[in-house]
Design an enzyme around this catalytic site. Sequence first.
Site, mmCIF file in Angstrom:
data_model
loop_
_atom_site.group_PDB
_atom_site.id
_atom_site.type_symbol
_atom_site.label_atom_id
_atom_site.label_comp_id
_atom_site.label_asym_id
_atom_site.label_seq_id
_atom_site.Cartn_x
_atom_site.Cartn_y
_atom_site.Cartn_z
ATOM 1 N N ASN A 45 0.829 -1.209 0.000
ATOM 2 C CA ASN A 45 0.000 0.000 0.000
ATOM 3 C C ASN A 45 0.861 1.255 0.000
ATOM 4 O O ASN A 45 0.577 2.231 -0.708
ATOM 5 C CB ASN A 45 -0.906 0.026 1.236
ATOM 6 C CG ASN A 45 -2.036 -0.976 1.162
ATOM 7 O OD1 ASN A 45 -2.301 -1.561 0.123
ATOM 8 N ND2 ASN A 45 -2.704 -1.183 2.283
ATOM 9 N N HIS A 433 -14.856 2.282 -15.643
ATOM 10 C CA HIS A 433 -14.660 1.561 -14.394
ATOM 11 C C HIS A 433 -15.876 0.716 -14.030
ATOM 12 O O HIS A 433 -15.902 0.054 -12.999
ATOM 13 C CB HIS A 433 -14.350 2.578 -13.279
ATOM 14 C CG HIS A 433 -13.861 1.980 -12.007
ATOM 15 N ND1 HIS A 433 -14.577 2.037 -10.825
ATOM 16 C CD2 HIS A 433 -12.719 1.304 -11.710
ATOM 17 C CE1 HIS A 433 -13.910 1.433 -9.868
ATOM 18 N NE2 HIS A 433 -12.772 0.980 -10.365
ATOM 19 N N HIS A 590 -14.840 -3.917 -0.332
ATOM 20 C CA HIS A 590 -14.779 -3.241 -1.627
ATOM 21 C C HIS A 590 -16.120 -2.781 -2.203
ATOM 22 O O HIS A 590 -16.148 -1.976 -3.119
ATOM 23 C CB HIS A 590 -14.087 -4.182 -2.640
ATOM 24 C CG HIS A 590 -13.632 -3.509 -3.882
ATOM 25 N ND1 HIS A 590 -14.237 -3.710 -5.108
ATOM 26 C CD2 HIS A 590 -12.622 -2.631 -4.109
ATOM 27 C CE1 HIS A 590 -13.625 -3.004 -6.029
ATOM 28 N NE2 HIS A 590 -12.630 -2.336 -5.445
#
Length: 694
Positions: A45, A433, A590
């Site tokens: 990350n 997306h 998510h």
Amino acid sequence: MSSEKLYIEKELSWLSFNERVLQEAADKSVPLIERIRFLGIFSNNLDEFYKVRFAGVKRRILINQERGGNDNSKHLLTKMQSKALKLNERFDELYQELIREMARRRIFLVNEHQLSERQQGWIQKYFRRQVLPHMSPVLLTDEINLLQFLKDEYAYIAVELKRDEHTQYVLLEIPTDHLPRFVMVPEQKGKRRKTIILLDNIIRYCLDDLFRGFFEYDEINGFAMKMTRDAEYDLSREVEYSLLEQMSEGVSQRLTAMPVRFVYERDMPEDMLSFLCKKLGISSYDSLIPGSRYHNFKDFIAFPNVGRDYLENKPLPPMRCADFDGYKNSFDAIKNQDILLYYPYHTFEHITELVRQASFDPKVLSIKINIYRVAKDSRLMNSLIDAVHNGKKVTVVVELQARFDEQANIEWAKVLTEAGVQVIFGTPGLKIHSKLLLINRREGDEIVRYAHIGTGNFHEKNARIYTDFSLLTADPEIANEVRNVFGYIENPYRPVKFNQLIVSPRNSRSQLYRLIDTEIANAKLGKKATITLKVNNLVDKGLINKLYGASTFGVKIRIVVRGMCALVPGVEGVSENIKIISIVDRFLEHPRVLITHNDGDPQVYISSADWMTRNIDHRVEVGTPVRDPRLKQRIIDIVNIHFIDTVKARWIDKEMSNRYVARGNRKKVRSQLAIYDYLKNVEKQAKKKNESIP
């Protein structure tokens, strides 16, 4: 309260999210090997943070300097560097703690100085046979362009060769693309212990074997180093360049982009450090970080469990969805009722099986799909190629600008095109997306459309670790609007209207504002008004201001945010009706979900879009209402479980304290495990119902 204090800088909020990841590595209730893997996730990350967010702020400073302007970016960069350094210090402490914990369980991660005589001989043989063929030392002379040579994703050992007053520097790439990073070292018979050594330390131990006979030296030393580059790139605007060529060029630019972070072993000699910084053009705005001897810690995500099973998470086998049971094929099941899947609790095989069936079903005429990220060896993509061979018309929208997956998507685009698939790339500057699949099927005299609208990518591997919703429906109104989204992607300048779907950049902002305004209107009338939101990131100021406005009128707002959150909850007169938590656990949260009370008739939407300006105004994103009351309630139940979490929930507050939600005398609830049990019961009941039908 000043307006500046109503928004948390998203970059600092992002670091606060990564601190929550580090908390998982510190949590003694988490199995030991999983804690080590969380160190790898934290490191991965942080790499992305420097490539994207740190680099973006640095770029802003340089542009403002060029223009002679001034802003708050320098101050922000200083705060980012300070926070990142504190997290790195905590990281180093945890690493040492976990090494000791492993040793207590007779698992030893050793360095080159901790080998027995027998192991030393084994290491030298391993080096000569396995490692040496992949070693290509690079001499660091005044002439070498080090910036062009260094790879972003690799760790290196900078070697110092000293003879009298002369010092020669040589760079070694650790060849983890060819060899495992973690190597099991044989132990003496009867010793009940496991020994692991990093590839880095094998190379350090064998430096003399590598250089003796080629260089003359009295002393040889190796020091770890790693560089992180700016991940941004400029697309060529040459008319004759296709988007595929532009993206290929853009990815190549990233390989030679300027550094934003240089991490070096803290024992590295000053002369060597100065030399490397000068060669790399490290500026005062870059992060120069002294660290441990191990870099590219992201490899620790795959740290092997060589001990007992209890040292890692107990598997949660993905379930099959009972809504598919008893039907001849997936199409009959979806036509009978909408189906909701929730990964990784449900198996992704339902999606790969749907596409596999579509690839040879004589009734299927065409398949259209959005691809943002897919697995390297994707069964789904291979089924699309099979569909072309079976005479189906297949259209794949490949997003070439999917950050860090550009090269993989470029390769898939070439493979699909060569197979005869119609590949569409969209336009630069407008990322696609959305997570859509549309299958057209001739059934009697009519064409029936089957649609998938999801919150996550069509990625078999990610579906085992990311939580995401997939809605499968043959609802004509929804499916026809999905068809219109594909038409919009092919021709974004053609007028198109969506009545059911929330589509960025067409109507997302107006529709989300409308849904919030409805709750405000109900609150003004004295009716119950609530908003429940679950997103990865909440940073768009327009939407934040709308939520602030709703709060001031008495709308009760609950939010689950995994990552960045610029909204400040609990501010008197502004956001006292807003509560925000974050869940970080074994699965990566998510999905994007919006639930409004709507005067007792809840509206539930799932979407691919986070509440960020880029997702609302500058990408193609799709959200859908969930119309089936049974599935609406299921989503409401799942999200509600997060708000009773007493194990992994943290408060999001203005101090970015990451305080755990206090359990008090409430029972212990770990929401991800509770959701698994909830869905297990749902499937059990559905299976019973199916079995009772004659």
